[in-house]
Scaffold this motif. Sequence first.
Motif, PDB file in Angstrom:
ATOM      1  N   CYS A  56       0.819  -1.208   0.000  1.00 59.38           N
ATOM      2  CA  CYS A  56       0.000   0.000   0.000  1.00 59.38           C
ATOM      3  C   CYS A  56       0.859   1.267   0.000  1.00 59.38           C
ATOM      4  O   CYS A  56       0.366   2.357  -0.313  1.00 59.38           O
ATOM      5  CB  CYS A  56      -0.944   0.007   1.207  1.00 59.38           C
ATOM      6  N   GLY A  59       0.769   3.162  -3.262  1.00 55.97           N
ATOM      7  CA  GLY A  59      -0.320   4.098  -3.514  1.00 55.97           C
ATOM      8  C   GLY A  59       0.004   5.498  -3.030  1.00 55.97           C
ATOM      9  O   GLY A  59      -0.222   6.485  -3.743  1.00 55.97           O
ATOM     10  N   LEU A 248      -5.174   1.687  -1.226  1.00 52.69           N
ATOM     11  CA  LEU A 248      -4.185   1.898  -2.279  1.00 52.69           C
ATOM     12  C   LEU A 248      -4.437   3.240  -2.973  1.00 52.69           C
ATOM     13  O   LEU A 248      -3.964   3.488  -4.070  1.00 52.69           O
ATOM     14  CB  LEU A 248      -4.243   0.752  -3.297  1.00 52.69           C
TER      15      LEU A 248
END
Length: 330
Positions: A56, A59, A248
């Motif tokens: 993540c 992101g 994300l």
Amino acid sequence: MSSATVTAPRFGNWPRFLLFPLIAVIGYAGLVWEVEQHSLWIAAGWVAILSYCWFCLAGSFHEAAHGSLFRNHFINEAYGQTVGVLILIPFSTFRATHRMHHAYMNTPKDYELWPYSDPNASLGFRRAFVWLDLFFGVFTAPFIYGRISFTKTARLTPAEKKWIPREYAFTALFWTSVIIAVGLLIHYGYYQPELSHTFLLLPLIISPMINTLRKFTEHVGMESTDPVQGTRTVCGKHWLTTACSYFLFDISVHGPHHRYPKVRGGNLKSKLKEMQQKDPARDIPVFSSYYQALMHTLPLLWTNPAVGTEKWPDKAAPAASSTTGTGVPA
């Protein structure tokens, strides 16, 4: 890319940081404990959780590159620079490569999707690189993004030409210092490495593999160079799909992101609805789950590990199945 944005989500981006760094930091304490207790099956569970948490990070790094992660420019830059050092991809290098990706998506000038965007790369090479890229993403990603530093056709701004060498130097200095520090701890007996301690490194190796799959799912096998038709967009109503997309930074709503690169992640789903309402006849490649998008992608990693082949010479573009998505959410 401009940092101009549309109206920000009510709660901003802060809840999206729950997986990284909050749970990632807490999770590492649990992982260290279980490894020390030799509870390797429980440790394996922590590895899976932490791998996704580190994934993540991609992101937030991507949002920072667009200048839309934080409203404060200094904080946005500092965050991007810090993450870049940790993942061996200098922030200026990533931003320059990603800018080219948006400007020349799925074309030979799309350095981010090399070698899949290169008509001169043989089918055999691209097939082989798929596996290298997937299992050794921790090494291939820094190489792919670093290519822009020594590619003559790259369009780097004066600021990027100035900062990229500095960022590489600082990254090298930081990690050399870490290696020396660990070596000194071992030398003076403050730390005794064990084989089980490799569990601590696994999330850092697995998360780039997940990120490579994300890259494949977004683009590889898509023949169009159109910013919407040349991407797979994941947007569904299931709670798991929604949660994964949220943490994300909604990068999975990829077609609208390429069509509206200045829009913050939290507003991309509304942009998708606008596009569908404005042109209902347009067959936008939208998938209602990551699973559907992945199943559409996997065969193409062998039959057509390339992007933008509609503009390739006929001899360079292998036959491929349809690249139009299904499962458009209502």
